[in-house]
Motif scaffolding. Structure first.
Motif, PDB file in Angstrom:
ATOM      1  N   ASN A 180       0.856  -1.183   0.000  1.00 58.03           N
ATOM      2  CA  ASN A 180       0.000   0.000   0.000  1.00 58.03           C
ATOM      3  C   ASN A 180       0.890   1.231   0.000  1.00 58.03           C
ATOM      4  O   ASN A 180       1.858   1.295   0.760  1.00 58.03           O
ATOM      5  N   THR A 181       0.571   2.211  -0.844  1.00 57.85           N
ATOM      6  CA  THR A 181       1.344   3.450  -0.854  1.00 57.85           C
ATOM      7  C   THR A 181       0.403   4.650  -0.800  1.00 57.85           C
ATOM      8  O   THR A 181      -0.705   4.614  -1.329  1.00 57.85           O
ATOM      9  N   ILE A 182       0.878   5.693  -0.136  1.00 57.34           N
ATOM     10  CA  ILE A 182       0.198   6.983  -0.134  1.00 57.34           C
ATOM     11  C   ILE A 182       1.240   8.017  -0.528  1.00 57.34           C
ATOM     12  O   ILE A 182       2.254   8.182   0.157  1.00 57.34           O
ATOM     13  N   GLU A 183       1.008   8.676  -1.640  1.00 57.08           N
ATOM     14  CA  GLU A 183       1.931   9.693  -2.154  1.00 57.08           C
ATOM     15  C   GLU A 183       1.226  11.043  -2.113  1.00 57.08           C
ATOM     16  O   GLU A 183       0.083  11.165  -2.547  1.00 57.08           O
ATOM     17  N   VAL A 184       1.901  12.047  -1.575  1.00 58.51           N
ATOM     18  CA  VAL A 184       1.342  13.396  -1.502  1.00 58.51           C
ATOM     19  C   VAL A 184       2.301  14.333  -2.218  1.00 58.51           C
ATOM     20  O   VAL A 184       3.510  14.312  -1.968  1.00 58.51           O
ATOM     21  N   ARG A 185       1.751  15.139  -3.110  1.00 60.36           N
ATOM     22  CA  ARG A 185       2.549  16.132  -3.851  1.00 60.36           C
ATOM     23  C   ARG A 185       2.083  17.520  -3.447  1.00 60.36           C
ATOM     24  O   ARG A 185       0.888  17.768  -3.306  1.00 60.36           O
ATOM     25  N   PHE A 186       3.050  18.411  -3.275  1.00 60.92           N
ATOM     26  CA  PHE A 186       2.762  19.763  -2.821  1.00 60.92           C
ATOM     27  C   PHE A 186       2.972  20.748  -3.955  1.00 60.92           C
ATOM     28  O   PHE A 186       3.951  20.640  -4.690  1.00 60.92           O
ATOM     29  N   PRO A 187       2.076  21.730  -4.104  1.00 63.48           N
ATOM     30  CA  PRO A 187       2.223  22.703  -5.183  1.00 63.48           C
ATOM     31  C   PRO A 187       3.422  23.603  -4.951  1.00 63.48           C
ATOM     32  O   PRO A 187       3.870  23.773  -3.813  1.00 63.48           O
ATOM     33  N   PRO A 188       3.957  24.192  -6.015  1.00 60.24           N
ATOM     34  CA  PRO A 188       5.180  24.986  -5.886  1.00 60.24           C
ATOM     35  C   PRO A 188       5.010  26.288  -5.122  1.00 60.24           C
ATOM     36  O   PRO A 188       5.970  26.826  -4.615  1.00 60.24           O
ATOM     37  N   ARG A 189       3.822  26.814  -4.982  1.00 62.83           N
ATOM     38  CA  ARG A 189       3.638  28.121  -4.344  1.00 62.83           C
ATOM     39  C   ARG A 189       2.858  28.038  -3.039  1.00 62.83           C
ATOM     40  O   ARG A 189       1.894  28.758  -2.842  1.00 62.83           O
ATOM     41  N   ALA A 190       3.250  27.172  -2.135  1.00 64.89           N
ATOM     42  CA  ALA A 190       2.593  27.107  -0.836  1.00 64.89           C
ATOM     43  C   ALA A 190       3.099  28.247   0.037  1.00 64.89           C
ATOM     44  O   ALA A 190       4.233  28.689  -0.090  1.00 64.89           O
ATOM     45  N   GLU A 191       2.245  28.730   0.924  1.00 62.12           N
ATOM     46  CA  GLU A 191       2.631  29.800   1.836  1.00 62.12           C
ATOM     47  C   GLU A 191       3.769  29.325   2.734  1.00 62.12           C
ATOM     48  O   GLU A 191       3.767  28.197   3.214  1.00 62.12           O
ATOM     49  N   ALA A 192       4.749  30.164   2.944  1.00 64.54           N
ATOM     50  CA  ALA A 192       5.924  29.796   3.726  1.00 64.54           C
ATOM     51  C   ALA A 192       5.506  29.274   5.101  1.00 64.54           C
ATOM     52  O   ALA A 192       4.708  29.878   5.793  1.00 64.54           O
ATOM     53  N   GLY A 193       6.056  28.132   5.477  1.00 61.30           N
ATOM     54  CA  GLY A 193       5.774  27.553   6.775  1.00 61.30           C
ATOM     55  C   GLY A 193       4.477  26.768   6.854  1.00 61.30           C
ATOM     56  O   GLY A 193       4.175  26.180   7.865  1.00 61.30           O
ATOM     57  N   HIS A 194       3.693  26.779   5.777  1.00 60.03           N
ATOM     58  CA  HIS A 194       2.413  26.084   5.780  1.00 60.03           C
ATOM     59  C   HIS A 194       2.260  25.256   4.518  1.00 60.03           C
ATOM     60  O   HIS A 194       1.562  25.654   3.593  1.00 60.03           O
ATOM     61  N   PRO A 195       2.916  24.099   4.445  1.00 58.68           N
ATOM     62  CA  PRO A 195       2.768  23.282   3.232  1.00 58.68           C
ATOM     63  C   PRO A 195       1.332  22.791   3.097  1.00 58.68           C
ATOM     64  O   PRO A 195       0.694  22.428   4.077  1.00 58.68           O
ATOM     65  N   ARG A 196       0.825  22.837   1.884  1.00 59.48           N
ATOM     66  CA  ARG A 196      -0.532  22.389   1.608  1.00 59.48           C
ATOM     67  C   ARG A 196      -0.491  21.382   0.475  1.00 59.48           C
ATOM     68  O   ARG A 196       0.115  21.634  -0.557  1.00 59.48           O
ATOM     69  N   ALA A 197      -1.139  20.270   0.687  1.00 58.06           N
ATOM     70  CA  ALA A 197      -1.139  19.221  -0.325  1.00 58.06           C
ATOM     71  C   ALA A 197      -1.871  19.681  -1.576  1.00 58.06           C
ATOM     72  O   ALA A 197      -2.904  20.336  -1.494  1.00 58.06           O
ATOM     73  N   GLY A 198      -1.316  19.342  -2.738  1.00 58.23           N
ATOM     74  CA  GLY A 198      -1.980  19.614  -4.007  1.00 58.23           C
ATOM     75  C   GLY A 198      -2.743  18.399  -4.484  1.00 58.23           C
ATOM     76  O   GLY A 198      -3.847  18.507  -5.000  1.00 58.23           O
ATOM     77  N   GLU A 199      -2.142  17.224  -4.272  1.00 59.53           N
ATOM     78  CA  GLU A 199      -2.838  15.988  -4.618  1.00 59.53           C
ATOM     79  C   GLU A 199      -2.298  14.840  -3.777  1.00 59.53           C
ATOM     80  O   GLU A 199      -1.161  14.870  -3.310  1.00 59.53           O
ATOM     81  N   MET A 200      -3.151  13.842  -3.573  1.00 59.73           N
ATOM     82  CA  MET A 200      -2.775  12.638  -2.842  1.00 59.73           C
ATOM     83  C   MET A 200      -3.214  11.446  -3.677  1.00 59.73           C
ATOM     84  O   MET A 200      -4.348  11.407  -4.173  1.00 59.73           O
ATOM     85  N   ILE A 201      -2.320  10.492  -3.842  1.00 57.28           N
ATOM     86  CA  ILE A 201      -2.619   9.280  -4.601  1.00 57.28           C
ATOM     87  C   ILE A 201      -2.386   8.089  -3.683  1.00 57.28           C
ATOM     88  O   ILE A 201      -1.300   7.920  -3.123  1.00 57.28           O
ATOM     89  N   GLU A 202      -3.423   7.276  -3.520  1.00 57.55           N
ATOM     90  CA  GLU A 202      -3.310   6.070  -2.692  1.00 57.55           C
ATOM     91  C   GLU A 202      -3.439   4.859  -3.605  1.00 57.55           C
ATOM     92  O   GLU A 202      -4.347   4.785  -4.436  1.00 57.55           O
ATOM     93  N   ARG A 203      -2.500   3.929  -3.472  1.00 64.12           N
ATOM     94  CA  ARG A 203      -2.515   2.716  -4.290  1.00 64.12           C
ATOM     95  C   ARG A 203      -2.436   1.492  -3.393  1.00 64.12           C
ATOM     96  O   ARG A 203      -1.678   1.479  -2.426  1.00 64.12           O
TER      97      ARG A 203
END
Length: 82
Positions: A30-53
């Motif tokens: 089982n895998t969970i991959e999370v990708r973060f967009p390039p312009r997240a607010e400093a100090g506050h990463p926000r997920a752009g997409e999550m893929i679960e397989r």
């Protein structure tokens, strides 16, 4: 259950680019991959997409979630003791 994870971090500014978490139950992976967009607010990463397989023998199940329209919520509280 055996598990492992990885982080991809921008060497210039330390920003998280991607994460991967993997578990290996008997007979599958089982895998969970999370990708973060390039312009997240400093100090506050926000997920752009999550893929679960989920891989179990010849069967593969995949789910994908995308995130947008982030808003900041704020709560103010006060207490008065008489």
């Amino acid at each position: 259950m055996p598990s492992r994870g990885r982080f991809w971090i921008d060497p210039v500014d330390g920003r998280i680019l991607r994460t991967l978490f993997e578990t290996r139950p008997i007979g599958g992976v089982n895998t969970i991959e999370v990708r973060f967009p390039p312009r997240a607010e400093a100090g506050h990463p926000r997920a752009g997409e999550m893929i679960e397989r989920r891989y179990a023998g010849a069967e593969i199940v995949e789910g994908k979630a995308t995130y947008s329209n982030f808003r900041r919520f704020r709560v103010d509280t006060s207490m008065e003791i008489k």
